[in-house]
Enzyme design. Sequence first.
Site, PDB file in Angstrom:
ATOM      1  N   TYR A  44       0.815  -1.218   0.000  1.00  0.00           N
ATOM      2  CA  TYR A  44       0.000   0.000   0.000  1.00  0.00           C
ATOM      3  C   TYR A  44       0.846   1.263   0.000  1.00  0.00           C
ATOM      4  CZ  TYR A  44      -4.366  -2.464   0.993  1.00  0.00           C
ATOM      5  OH  TYR A  44      -5.488  -3.260   0.922  1.00  0.00           O
TER       6      TYR A  44
ATOM      7  N   ASP B 239      -6.047  -7.468   4.546  1.00  0.00           N
ATOM      8  CA  ASP B 239      -7.215  -6.930   3.838  1.00  0.00           C
ATOM      9  C   ASP B 239      -8.025  -8.083   3.250  1.00  0.00           C
ATOM     10  OD1 ASP B 239      -8.886  -5.011   2.513  1.00  0.00           O
ATOM     11  OD2 ASP B 239      -7.796  -5.435   0.665  1.00  0.00           O
TER      12      ASP B 239
ATOM     13  N   LYS C 191       4.244 -15.211   3.373  1.00  0.00           N
ATOM     14  CA  LYS C 191       4.542 -15.992   2.168  1.00  0.00           C
ATOM     15  C   LYS C 191       6.060 -16.184   2.147  1.00  0.00           C
ATOM     16  CE  LYS C 191       3.303 -17.925  -1.764  1.00  0.00           C
ATOM     17  NZ  LYS C 191       2.494 -19.151  -1.854  1.00  0.00           N
TER      18      LYS C 191
ATOM     19  N   ASP D 185      -1.599 -18.717   1.384  1.00  0.00           N
ATOM     20  CA  ASP D 185      -2.484 -19.513   0.522  1.00  0.00           C
ATOM     21  C   ASP D 185      -3.163 -20.629   1.335  1.00  0.00           C
ATOM     22  OD1 ASP D 185       0.041 -20.661   0.779  1.00  0.00           O
ATOM     23  OD2 ASP D 185       0.238 -21.245  -1.324  1.00  0.00           O
TER      24      ASP D 185
ATOM     25  N   ASP E  59     -11.851  -9.899   4.774  1.00  0.00           N
ATOM     26  CA  ASP E  59     -13.100 -10.017   4.003  1.00  0.00           C
ATOM     27  C   ASP E  59     -13.518 -11.487   3.896  1.00  0.00           C
ATOM     28  OD1 ASP E  59     -13.213  -7.231   3.426  1.00  0.00           O
ATOM     29  OD2 ASP E  59     -13.979  -7.639   1.410  1.00  0.00           O
TER      30      ASP E  59
HETATM   31  C1  IPM Z   1     -10.358  -1.858   3.759  1.00  0.00           C
HETATM   32  C2  IPM Z   1     -10.443  -1.353   2.331  1.00  0.00           C
HETATM   33  C3  IPM Z   1      -9.307  -0.395   2.039  1.00  0.00           C
HETATM   34  C4  IPM Z   1      -7.999  -1.193   2.179  1.00  0.00           C
HETATM   35  C5  IPM Z   1      -9.324   0.303   0.683  1.00  0.00           C
HETATM   36  C6  IPM Z   1     -10.651   0.968   0.416  1.00  0.00           C
HETATM   37  C7  IPM Z   1      -8.223   1.314   0.581  1.00  0.00           C
HETATM   38  O1  IPM Z   1     -10.490  -2.419   1.436  1.00  0.00           O
HETATM   39  O2  IPM Z   1     -10.322  -1.035   4.682  1.00  0.00           O
HETATM   40  O3  IPM Z   1     -10.376  -3.069   3.974  1.00  0.00           O
HETATM   41  O4  IPM Z   1      -7.613  -1.908   1.236  1.00  0.00           O
HETATM   42  O5  IPM Z   1      -7.365  -1.073   3.232  1.00  0.00           O
HETATM   43 MN    MN Z   2     -10.787  -4.345   2.426  1.00  0.00          MN
END
Ligand code: IPM
Ligand code: MN
Length: 365
Positions: free
Chosen positions: A141, A245, A189, A221, A249
Site C-alpha cells: 500500500y 485486507d 509468504k 495460501d 473479508d
Molecule cells: C479496507 C479497504 C481499504 C484497504 C481500501 C478501500 C483502501 O479495502 O479497509 O479493507 O484496502 O485497506
Molecule cells: Mn478491504
Amino acid sequence: MKLKILVTAGDGIGPEVTNEAVAVLREVASLGGHTFEFDAKRIGGVAIVQDGTPLPADTLAAALDSDAVLLGAVGGNEFNSLAPDKRPEAGLLQIRAALGGYANLRPAFAFKELTVNSPLRPEIVDGADILFVRELLGGLYFGQPREWNRDTNEAWNTMRYTKAEVVRVARIAFQLATKRRNKVTSVDKANVLEVSQLWRAAVNEVATEFPGVTLEHQYVDAMSMHLMNQPRSYDVVVTENLFGDILSDEAAVITGSLGMLPSATIGGKVNLYEPVHGSAPDIAGKGLANPLGAILTGALILRHSGGLEAEAAAIEASVRKVLEQGCRTPDLARSNPQGFAVLSTTEMGAKVRETVKTQLLAVSS
Ligand code: IPM
Ligand code: MN
Ligand code: NAD
C-alpha cells in the site's frame, strides 16, 4: 468521560451506517452521563466532488484534534477510472498514514444466531472468534517505487517492511493474545518473499517476550483454506497489510455477512475506527445496509479510546440480543428458515438503541 469524535461518513452506505453508530453512542452518552462531542467532515468521493481532493485539509486538522475518528466508507463507481492517488481510497490511505495507527484490529465473531446465514456448516463456524491484527501502514500500500509506465507497458508496486514495523505490530498481537486464548498465528509468504522472511524472523523474536503464548506460522495460501475449514482453531491472526485486507473479508463468510465486521486502528496519534466493509454502491441509498458492523465499531471506540469497557460490552450484548429476537437486515436474511422480519438500516439501528437502553439501565441498577 468526555470524548471528541470526528465522523467522516464518506460515500455510499457510509453515511447510512455511521448515522446509526452515532445514534447508539449518543444513547450511551445520555444514559451514562458522558459527553461525546461529534463533529462531521468530508472524506472520499464526496470530498473530491465538493473540495477537489479526497482528504481536505480541514478534515485532517479536525481528525488530528479529536480523540477518535469514526469513518464510514469511501469509494464509488464514478471514480473507478481515476489513478490510485486521485481516488476516494487515496483519502483513506492518507488519513491512516497521518493518524499513524499501524495495528488494525478486525475481530470476526460468529454470532450463534447467524450461523445459518453462513454458507459454511454451523458446526464449523459456531464458536469461531478470531482477532485479525492487520499491519496498516506498510507493505504494497505504501512501498516505493510504485508506477504504471504506459510507455513500456510495465507497472510495479513494492512490498516493503522494516523489522521495526513488524516488531511493533507483532507486539500488539501478542499482547492481545495474552488477554484472549494465548495463541498467535502469523501469516506470510516466506516460501517465496524476502519481505515475508524478515516478517517471520521478527515475529519469532517478539514471541520470545511472550513465553505463555503459542505461535504458529501459516503461508497465506494455505491460511485462506484453513480459515474456511477450521475457523475455530484461530485466536489472534497477525499479518501484513494486503494479506490482512483479503483474509478479513474472507472472514465475513464465517460471521455471515461483511456488514457484521468492525475495526479499530491503534498505535498512532489518534485511533481510527471503521467497519471493514466498503461503500457498497450496489445497495447505497436504499435502506438495505446492515449497520451492525458500524455499531460494533462504535463499541470499539468506547473500549479503545474511552476506556468504557462496560458500555462497549453493553453495545455488543445488545447486538446479540437483537439477533436473538430475530432482527435481520437483508444481508442476514439470505437464509431465513424462521421467517424473521427483515428490517431497514434505520429500523435495525433503532432496535439496538432500545436494547442498549435496557442493558445499561440493568447494569446501573
Ligand atoms: C479496507 C479497504 C481499504 C484497504 C481500501 C478501500 C483502501 O479495502 O479497509 O479493507 O484496502 O485497506
Ligand atoms: Mn478491504
Ligand atoms: P463492499 O464492501 O463495499 O461490498 C461488497 C459486497 O458486500 C457488496 O455486495 C455489498 O452490498 C455488501 N456489503 C458491504 N457492506 C454491507 C453492509 N453493511 N450491509 C449489507 N451488505 C453489505 O466492497 P466493494 O463492492 O468491493 O467496493 C465498493 C467500494 O468501496 C470500492 O470503491 C472500494 O474501494 C470501497 N471500499 C472502501 C472501504 C473503506 O472505505 N473502508 C472498504 C472496502 C471497500
